[in-house]
Design a protein around this motif. Structure first.
Motif, PDB file in Angstrom:
ATOM      1  N   LEU A   1     -66.478 -11.293-142.982  1.00 49.74           N
ATOM      2  CA  LEU A   1     -67.547 -10.551-142.261  1.00 49.74           C
ATOM      3  C   LEU A   1     -68.412 -11.253-141.377  1.00 49.74           C
ATOM      4  O   LEU A   1     -69.348 -11.624-141.633  1.00 49.74           O
ATOM      5  N   HIS A   2     -68.445 -10.953-139.789  1.00 48.53           N
ATOM      6  CA  HIS A   2     -69.252 -10.888-139.376  1.00 48.53           C
ATOM      7  C   HIS A   2     -71.085 -10.197-138.999  1.00 48.53           C
ATOM      8  O   HIS A   2     -70.384  -9.068-138.872  1.00 48.53           O
ATOM      9  N   LEU A   3     -71.482 -10.489-139.744  1.00 48.41           N
ATOM     10  CA  LEU A   3     -73.110 -10.058-139.974  1.00 48.41           C
ATOM     11  C   LEU A   3     -73.783  -9.292-138.662  1.00 48.41           C
ATOM     12  O   LEU A   3     -72.977 -10.843-137.549  1.00 48.41           O
ATOM     13  N   PRO A   4     -74.487  -8.502-138.200  1.00 51.33           N
ATOM     14  CA  PRO A   4     -75.410  -8.762-136.675  1.00 51.33           C
ATOM     15  C   PRO A   4     -76.165  -9.906-137.538  1.00 51.33           C
ATOM     16  O   PRO A   4     -77.472  -8.775-137.449  1.00 51.33           O
ATOM     17  N   ALA A   5     -75.969 -10.466-137.065  1.00 49.99           N
ATOM     18  CA  ALA A   5     -77.661 -11.605-137.317  1.00 49.99           C
ATOM     19  C   ALA A   5     -78.293 -11.415-136.011  1.00 49.99           C
ATOM     20  O   ALA A   5     -79.830 -11.430-136.738  1.00 49.99           O
ATOM     21  N   ARG A   6     -78.160 -11.205-134.661  1.00 47.17           N
ATOM     22  CA  ARG A   6     -79.983 -11.282-133.721  1.00 47.17           C
ATOM     23  C   ARG A   6     -80.157 -10.081-134.132  1.00 47.17           C
ATOM     24  O   ARG A   6     -81.714  -9.898-134.635  1.00 47.17           O
ATOM     25  N   GLU A   7     -79.800  -8.968-134.380  1.00 50.03           N
ATOM     26  CA  GLU A   7     -80.319  -7.624-135.231  1.00 50.03           C
ATOM     27  C   GLU A   7     -80.806  -7.637-136.469  1.00 50.03           C
ATOM     28  O   GLU A   7     -81.758  -7.155-136.574  1.00 50.03           O
TER      29      GLU A   7
END
Length: 391
Positions: free
Chosen positions: A177-183
């Motif tokens: 999964l690509h996690l919402p890193a910036r947020e």
């Protein structure tokens, strides 16, 4: 799945596929674990190693530092940060150990990880916390996730006044999964909590802008989606954290008569070693930039999603998550319950397919990783093999 899309036509990618040499008996669908380097990258690494073996004094003393600084400069441009914020290391594990060794923890402190974190990272922080008298706590993420904000809220709602550091994967290893890193970083910063991102699956798979992430640390391997040589990786450290960073191996930093003048210099010479993999990073980046990170990602995503769709059709399991929102060049598909290792071994011994079988949250998955040397035939063969084994 739009099989008429340009990314679906294998003929459009034949010239790129020819830049790799995969062993003829192997269907390789595990670029996410160990990405084979392209022929030009292999040659660059071999050239450096030959030069090193022929005249080690000249190469180590007079050429090594310039070569490493060139690799740092190229990487910095690729991941959108200043060169002063990066050091070269062997891999993401080495980088994560460096962070754990340098990050100050005291009794009562807490490090927060997610339940999707890579096992080696968990071991690193368990040891660091044990030595400091701190604790490691795990937050359970929604699985499968429906909305990125769910992930952000799951992590930040678990933060307490004892939490000093949040560690999470940019792209998760067991679930892809690509996690919402910036947020996540933004929310942690608002709570004055440091963030370390485990990023080996993101470099080369996603367009990276490290300065915009605003994380404190970013650890990465270049032997995965960037297709660099084994033994190439980097550590990013935000300027606010650089003063406390030290290499795991303390040596000269810079050879005499020069002396270290910055945190980065201490990492240039950490002992006599073969640095050919690190010096071969410029042609690695050249190759990825020549095809384009977005085009590379679209092609790999098409193939991996196509394979997962084929498996979902006969397995009867729904897709784990919206492919476009959560996945890139690596996709997981659910399989009927069972032990993972016997199935992985059967894929190899009976079909000569390399693809990891993963157990997560009591369920069994196949993780499909695709790069430029893969074709639709490869993922069709995987689907057929799995159906014969478990369907």
């Amino acid at each position: 799945m739009n099989v008429a899309a340009p990314d679906a036509d294998d003929r459009n990618w034949q010239d790129w596929a020819a830049r790799w040499s995969i062993r003829s008996d192997t269907t390789y669908l595990n670029h996410g674990s160990f990405g084979p380097p392209a022929l030009a990258v292999r040659q660059a690494r071999h050239d450096w190693l030959d030069r090193l073996d022929e005249q080690p004094m000249d190469v180590l003393v007079r050429q090594r530092e310039d070569a490493l600084r060139e690799s740092i400069a190229r990487l910095a441009g690729f991941v959108r940060t200043a060169a002063d914020n990066l050091v070269l290391v062997e891999n993401a594990t080495f980088a994560m150990n460096t962070v754990a060794s340098s990050f100050s923890l005291v009794p009562g402190d807490e490090v927060l990880l997610t339940d999707h974190e890579y096992g080696a990272v968990r071991r690193i922080w368990d040891r660091a916390a044990r030595r400091a008298g701190a604790t490691v706590r795990t937050v359970e993420l929604p699985f499968p996730p429906q909305d990125p904000q769910q992930v952000v809220e799951a992590i930040t709602s678990a933060i307490t006044d004892r939490t000093k550091l949040v560690v999470f994967s940019h792209v998760t290893s067991p679930t892809a999964l690509h996690l919402p890193a910036r947020e996540i970083c933004r929310s942690c910063r608002q709570r004055d909590v440091a963030v370390c991102i485990d990023g080996p699956h993101a470099v080369g798979q996603l367009p990276l802008e490290l300065d915009r992430l605003e994380c404190d640390f970013y650890t990465a391997s270049c032997h995965k989606w960037l297709s660099g040589p084994l033994g190439s990786g980097f550590l990013y450290v935000h300027p606010r954290r650089q003063a406390g960073m030290e290499p795991l191996n303390l040596s000269w930093g810079r050879l005499e008569p020069d002396a270290p003048r910055s945190w980065q210099d201490e990492f240039l010479w950490t002992g006599t070693r073969d640095f050919a993999a690190l010096a071969a990073l410029p042609p690695t980046i050249d190759l990825v930039e020549s095809v384009g990170v977005e085009a590379l990602g679209e092609r790999g995503h098409f193939l991996a999603s196509y394979g997962a769709d084929l498996i979902d059709q006969w397995s009867g399991y729904p897709p784990l998550a919206d492919h476009r929102r959560w996945y890139g060049m690596m996709v997981c598909a659910e399989l009927p319950p069972g032990e993972p290792l016997p199935l992985r071994d059967a894929l190899w011994h009976r079909y000569r397919i390399e693809a990891p079988i993963i157990q997560f949250a009591g369920r069994r998955f196949v993780r499909i990783s695709c790069h430029l040397y893969n074709t639709r035939r490869h993922v069709e063969y995987l689907s057929q093999a799995l159906r014969e084994l478990v369907g």
